[in-house]
Scaffold this motif. Structure first.
Motif, PDB file in Angstrom:
ATOM      1  N   UNK A  65      10.629   4.331   1.871  1.00  0.00           N
ATOM      2  CA  UNK A  65      10.529   5.518   1.239  1.00  0.00           C
ATOM      3  C   UNK A  65       9.891   5.442   0.099  1.00  0.00           C
ATOM      4  N   UNK A  66      10.186   6.034  -0.857  1.00  0.00           N
ATOM      5  CA  UNK A  66       9.544   6.313  -2.279  1.00  0.00           C
ATOM      6  C   UNK A  66       9.886   5.155  -3.029  1.00  0.00           C
ATOM      7  N   UNK A  83      13.711   1.497   7.717  1.00  0.00           N
ATOM      8  CA  UNK A  83      14.554   1.787   6.567  1.00  0.00           C
ATOM      9  C   UNK A  83      15.410   0.704   6.020  1.00  0.00           C
ATOM     10  N   UNK A  84      15.009  -0.639   6.373  1.00  0.00           N
ATOM     11  CA  UNK A  84      15.587  -1.648   5.944  1.00  0.00           C
ATOM     12  C   UNK A  84      14.753  -2.793   5.574  1.00  0.00           C
ATOM     13  N   UNK A  85      15.203  -3.465   4.541  1.00  0.00           N
ATOM     14  CA  UNK A  85      14.324  -4.621   3.953  1.00  0.00           C
ATOM     15  C   UNK A  85      14.632  -6.038   4.642  1.00  0.00           C
ATOM     16  N   UNK A 108      10.695   2.792  -8.490  1.00  0.00           N
ATOM     17  CA  UNK A 108      10.753   4.205  -7.602  1.00  0.00           C
ATOM     18  C   UNK A 108       9.581   5.002  -8.191  1.00  0.00           C
ATOM     19  N   UNK A 109       8.743   5.189  -6.957  1.00  0.00           N
ATOM     20  CA  UNK A 109       7.535   5.891  -7.175  1.00  0.00           C
ATOM     21  C   UNK A 109       7.734   7.202  -7.650  1.00  0.00           C
ATOM     22  N   UNK A 110       8.798   7.965  -7.275  1.00  0.00           N
ATOM     23  CA  UNK A 110       9.162   9.431  -7.584  1.00  0.00           C
ATOM     24  C   UNK A 110       9.188   9.747  -9.133  1.00  0.00           C
ATOM     25  N   UNK A 123       0.903  -1.138  -0.141  1.00  0.00           N
ATOM     26  CA  UNK A 123      -0.072   0.037   0.141  1.00  0.00           C
ATOM     27  C   UNK A 123       1.057   1.223   0.146  1.00  0.00           C
ATOM     28  N   UNK A 124       0.616   2.180  -0.832  1.00  0.00           N
ATOM     29  CA  UNK A 124       1.352   3.342  -1.080  1.00  0.00           C
ATOM     30  C   UNK A 124       0.614   4.613  -1.723  1.00  0.00           C
ATOM     31  N   UNK A 125       0.544   5.663  -0.835  1.00  0.00           N
ATOM     32  CA  UNK A 125      -0.068   6.849  -1.066  1.00  0.00           C
ATOM     33  C   UNK A 125      -1.546   6.550  -1.742  1.00  0.00           C
TER      34      UNK A 125
END
Length: 318
Positions: free
Chosen positions: A183-184, A242-244, A213-215, A131-133
């Motif tokens: 992040x993005x 911030x880590x996978x 990269x969503x950006x 899920x993102x934005x």
């Protein structure tokens, strides 16, 4: 990209421990383990199973209602007050069938809904979902159970309106994996190209991660994407600070399910090994609640069994 036996990400990182819980999750695999409001929700899996809920505060597993049909091979996605069962299949091995509609579970009401139709040409199971934005993104998957039909598809779905949009294909086709967002960027990690038709159910595992990269709205080129140190499918993926984190899984390389936990840091572009699971498993999930990382249930060997009823916990901080 290198694998380094790194220092613990936190001085309080210990080892995985099997918890002596009150009650236990229903033995199952190809299910989804999801974190929702500081509890674990175990949904789906082969056969019709109850939704099992674990509360770390009370250390108790309880059983909620059963799924309305057999639902398996999906990644659960939390959107507001609901859990979306994205990319689910139903039916027996090896010719499982992708669902025609999106299934939603409402924890507060212990209720399932069949909501928006999935375009017939994009139906598949065993896909990664994030899920993102405001959108749920669905990556990869397979259209014909375990027989064939692995795809590089990338789609996004608006859970409010039901709008379904086709995105640029991922660089690799893959199924039996999970994805996460940091992040993005979206990270699709692990998985395989399943093809019983070619006698290659477990063997065609994928080392390269796909990163979107969503950006910029593009998949990164291969040279900018890491390779998973231990190739496996049926693995669990979660993003932590911030880590996978990639854990568990199955492969043709060994009969026991994988117990490795490997962690990629996008800032350093390096992999670290975290403590291994007590019991290797695939077909479940990894969930962080508070200072701990949890996993439960799943299959202890490559393939369908033994199905586990154990719960494991890794303390991340003290």
């Amino acid at each position: 990209m290198s694998l380094v036996q790194a220092e613990s990400p936190d001085p309080g990182l210990e080892v995985w421990k099997t918890i002596a819980t009150e009650g236990h999750p229903t033995a199952r695999h190809e299910a989804a383990l999801v974190g929702f409001q500081n509890k674990l929700y175990l949904l789906g899996g082969r056969r019709i199973n109850p939704v099992d809920v674990y509360d770390p505060k009370t250390n108790v597993w309880t059983a909620n209602s059963e799924t309305p049909m057999e639902l398996h091979h999906f990644q659960g996605v939390v959107v507001e007050d609901a859990i979306y069962l994205m990319g689910a299949m139903t039916g027996p091995y090896p010719r499982e069938t992708p669902l025609e509609k999106v299934v939603v579970y409402h924890p507060a009401e212990d209720r399932f809904d069949f909501v928006h139709s999935i375009p017939e040409s994009r139906r598949r199971g065993g896909a990664g979902a994030v899920y993102h934005d405001g959108w749920i993104y669905l990556i990869g998957g397979i259209t014909n159970g375990h027989v064939d039909g692995c795809r590089p598809w990338f789609d996004r779905y608006d859970p409010k309106t039901g709008v379904w949009e086709i995105m640029p294909d991922a660089p690799h086709m893959r199924d039996h994996f999970q994805a996460a967002v940091i992040g993005n960027r979206l990270y699709a990690a692990g998985g395989r190209v399943t093809s019983k038709r070619d006698n290659a159910v477990f063997s065609q595992t994928i080392s390269k991660l796909d990163v979107y990269d969503f950006e910029i709205g593009e998949w990164l080129p291969a040279e900018q994407c890491p390779d998973l140190p231990t190739k496996r499918a049926g693995n669990s993926v979660v993003a932590i600070e911030g880590k996978l984190v990639v854990g568990g899984g199955e492969s043709a390389d060994q009969k026991p399910a994988h117990d490795q936990i490997e962690v990629f840091d996008p800032a350093t572009k390096e992999w670290a090994s975290w403590p291994s699971l007590v019991q290797g498993r695939h077909g479940t999930g990894l969930v962080r609640i508070g200072d701990s990382l949890f996993t439960a249930s799943g299959s202890g060997n490559r393939g369908g069994g033994p199905e586990l009823t154990t719960t494991e916990r890794l303390v991340l901080t003290q």
